[in-house]
Design an enzyme around this catalytic site. Structure first.
Site, PDB file in Angstrom:
ATOM      1  N   GLY A  98       7.575  -2.068 -10.026  1.00 46.25           N
ATOM      2  CA  GLY A  98       7.175  -1.358 -11.235  1.00 46.25           C
ATOM      3  C   GLY A  98       8.341  -0.559 -11.790  1.00 46.25           C
ATOM      4  O   GLY A  98       9.280  -0.219 -11.060  1.00 46.25           O
ATOM      5  N   GLY A 146       5.740  -3.693  -7.064  1.00 42.63           N
ATOM      6  CA  GLY A 146       4.846  -4.273  -8.062  1.00 42.63           C
ATOM      7  C   GLY A 146       4.951  -5.779  -8.175  1.00 42.63           C
ATOM      8  O   GLY A 146       3.987  -6.449  -8.553  1.00 42.63           O
ATOM      9  N   GLU A 169       8.727   1.723  -0.526  1.00 45.77           N
ATOM     10  CA  GLU A 169       8.222   2.926  -1.186  1.00 45.77           C
ATOM     11  C   GLU A 169       8.396   4.225  -0.402  1.00 45.77           C
ATOM     12  O   GLU A 169       8.504   5.296  -0.994  1.00 45.77           O
ATOM     13  CB  GLU A 169       6.735   2.737  -1.545  1.00 45.77           C
ATOM     14  CG  GLU A 169       6.486   1.771  -2.689  1.00 45.77           C
ATOM     15  CD  GLU A 169       6.510   0.309  -2.272  1.00 45.77           C
ATOM     16  OE1 GLU A 169       6.374  -0.566  -3.147  1.00 45.77           O
ATOM     17  OE2 GLU A 169       6.660   0.029  -1.055  1.00 45.77           O
ATOM     18  N   ASP A 177       1.968   0.507  -2.248  1.00 45.43           N
ATOM     19  CA  ASP A 177       0.715   0.400  -3.010  1.00 45.43           C
ATOM     20  C   ASP A 177       0.449  -1.044  -3.430  1.00 45.43           C
ATOM     21  O   ASP A 177       0.721  -1.971  -2.684  1.00 45.43           O
ATOM     22  CB  ASP A 177       0.726   1.367  -4.200  1.00 45.43           C
ATOM     23  CG  ASP A 177       1.802   1.038  -5.225  1.00 45.43           C
ATOM     24  OD1 ASP A 177       2.832   0.418  -4.860  1.00 45.43           O
ATOM     25  OD2 ASP A 177       1.627   1.400  -6.402  1.00 45.43           O
TER      26      ASP A 177
END
Length: 386
Positions: A98, A146, A169, A177
């Site tokens: 992301g 992402g 992350e 996530d």
């Protein structure tokens, strides 16, 4: 002969008309620029999604998500679309993750985009996971964060010798996530816990050996594979699987190479089976091997808060559905937006690039059970509607 008044009017009219045409072109080009970040095409029997930001390693932004989601839903209902293919442009990356720098800036400014991005990204992850049409992700090149979210939940994931997978992350004060709490604890043994806490990178055929990819294909054959899939006539899931399996079987690159972590899996399973990060660290210290000490060095650089969030996320996610995990992760994402470490991690890694984040709290002991519970508690206003 044209009267002066009429001539003046015609000039003004033509000028107005030209201005309108210019404005229309500008609007159209702006829309094309926005839409051009992701290309959505019907080709043969397939809907093809191309992530098209090669200069930014195809990093996923909110605009791209908002283009992909409705088209995915349309293709899922379209009787003429038999499969969906997703790939990245440029050859270097499938999707590097992301666009977290933008998200961090928005979060610091308390802008709604920080909520919208995670909500809509996770909704897309869920749509991929529940998609009724075969979904084929060509994860050639960098596939992180992402990028994993828009691939790993699909039915088929095709790696190449240039694939590079990681969930890094914890190094930026976040947690793995995009459904990491679902797929990571379901990998062999405690491999997912190891990958989540250390951000360890898997390359090439190891992405397949770990279970992230379902197939491995030589990169030079990837274009042919795509064309063969597109050329299928009203294919069933089995027809698609047969084509993928044929290419996988023919691939010779690193065919006899053992999984990079094979010799360490016993240590990983033993050390990372603990219920606390502190115990994992103690296990690695007691093991004392060069591999264990190297992982210890890596873990000690990560956000202490992120490490504790991540371990609990995977432990809870191991018995949840993908939807339940994404709801949990949305709550966690919003709690992290309001905290210190995510913004500090982005600063240290992506903005100032000093690679020296100042975590708060600075050590595991200072991250209390009460602190951890505050990240996981249910906040109705922050719930994700899937």
């Amino acid at each position: 002969m044209v009267l002066p008044e009429a001539w003046s009017f015609m000039c003004r009219f033509n000028s107005f008309k030209r201005t309108n045409i210019i404005l229309q072109h500008l609007r159209r080009s702006m829309h094309m620029d926005a839409a051009g970040e992701v290309l959505l095409e019907r080709r043969g029997c397939a809907g093809v999604i191309t992530l098209n930001r090669p200069k930014f390693l195809n990093a996923l932004n909110l605009n791209m998500i908002r283009h992909i989601y409705p088209q995915l839903k349309n293709w899922e209902q379209d009787p003429e679309t038999f499969l969906i293919i997703i790939k990245g442009a440029g050859g270097k990356a499938f999707c590097s993750g992301g666009d977290i720098r933008v998200i961090s800036e928005a979060g610091r400014a308390n802008q709604k985009i920080a909520q919208d991005f995670f909500r809509e990204e996770y909704r897309l992850n869920n749509a991929i996971g529940s998609c009724q049409k075969p979904y084929v992700a060509l994860i050639h090149g960098i596939t992180m964060g992402g990028g994993v979210g828009v691939s790993v939940h699909g039915q088929f994931r095709v790696a190449t010798e240039k694939s590079l997978f990681a969930m890094p992350e914890t190094a930026i004060g976040l947690f793995p996530d995009v459904g990491g709490g679902y797929f990571l604890p379901r990998l062999q043994g405690k491999l997912g816990y190891f990958l989540a806490l250390t951000g360890f990178r898997l390359k090439g055929r190891d992405v397949y050996a770990a279970g992230i990819a379902t197939h491995f294909v030589d990169s030079e054959k990837l274009g042919m594979l795509e064309e063969d899939l597109i050329a299928l006539k009203s294919p069933s899931k089995e027809n698609i699987a047969d084509v993928l399996e044929a290419y996988h079987t023919k691939s010779k690159i690193d065919q006899d190479k053992s999984f990079i972590l094979e010799e360490h899996m016993d240590k990983i399973n033993s050390c990372f089976s603990a219920n606390t990060v502190e115990q994992i660290i103690e296990n690695l210290q007691q093991d004392g091997s060069s591999f264990a000490l190297e992982q210890l060095k890596v873990i000690n650089k990560m956000s202490p808060t992120s490490l504790k969030i991540t371990l609990r996320q995977l432990m809870e996610g191991s018995s949840k559905t993908l939807q339940e995990v994404l709801i949990m992760e949305y709550r966690l994402s919003q709690a992290c937006m309001g905290g210190h470490d995510f913004h500090e991690g982005v600063r240290a890694v992506l903005i100032d690039k000093d690679q020296s984040p100042k975590w708060k709290p600075a050590n595991l002991k200072e991250v209390t059970e009460e602190d951890l519970n505050s990240y996981f508690k249910s906040l109705a206003s922050n719930d994700l509607k899937l």
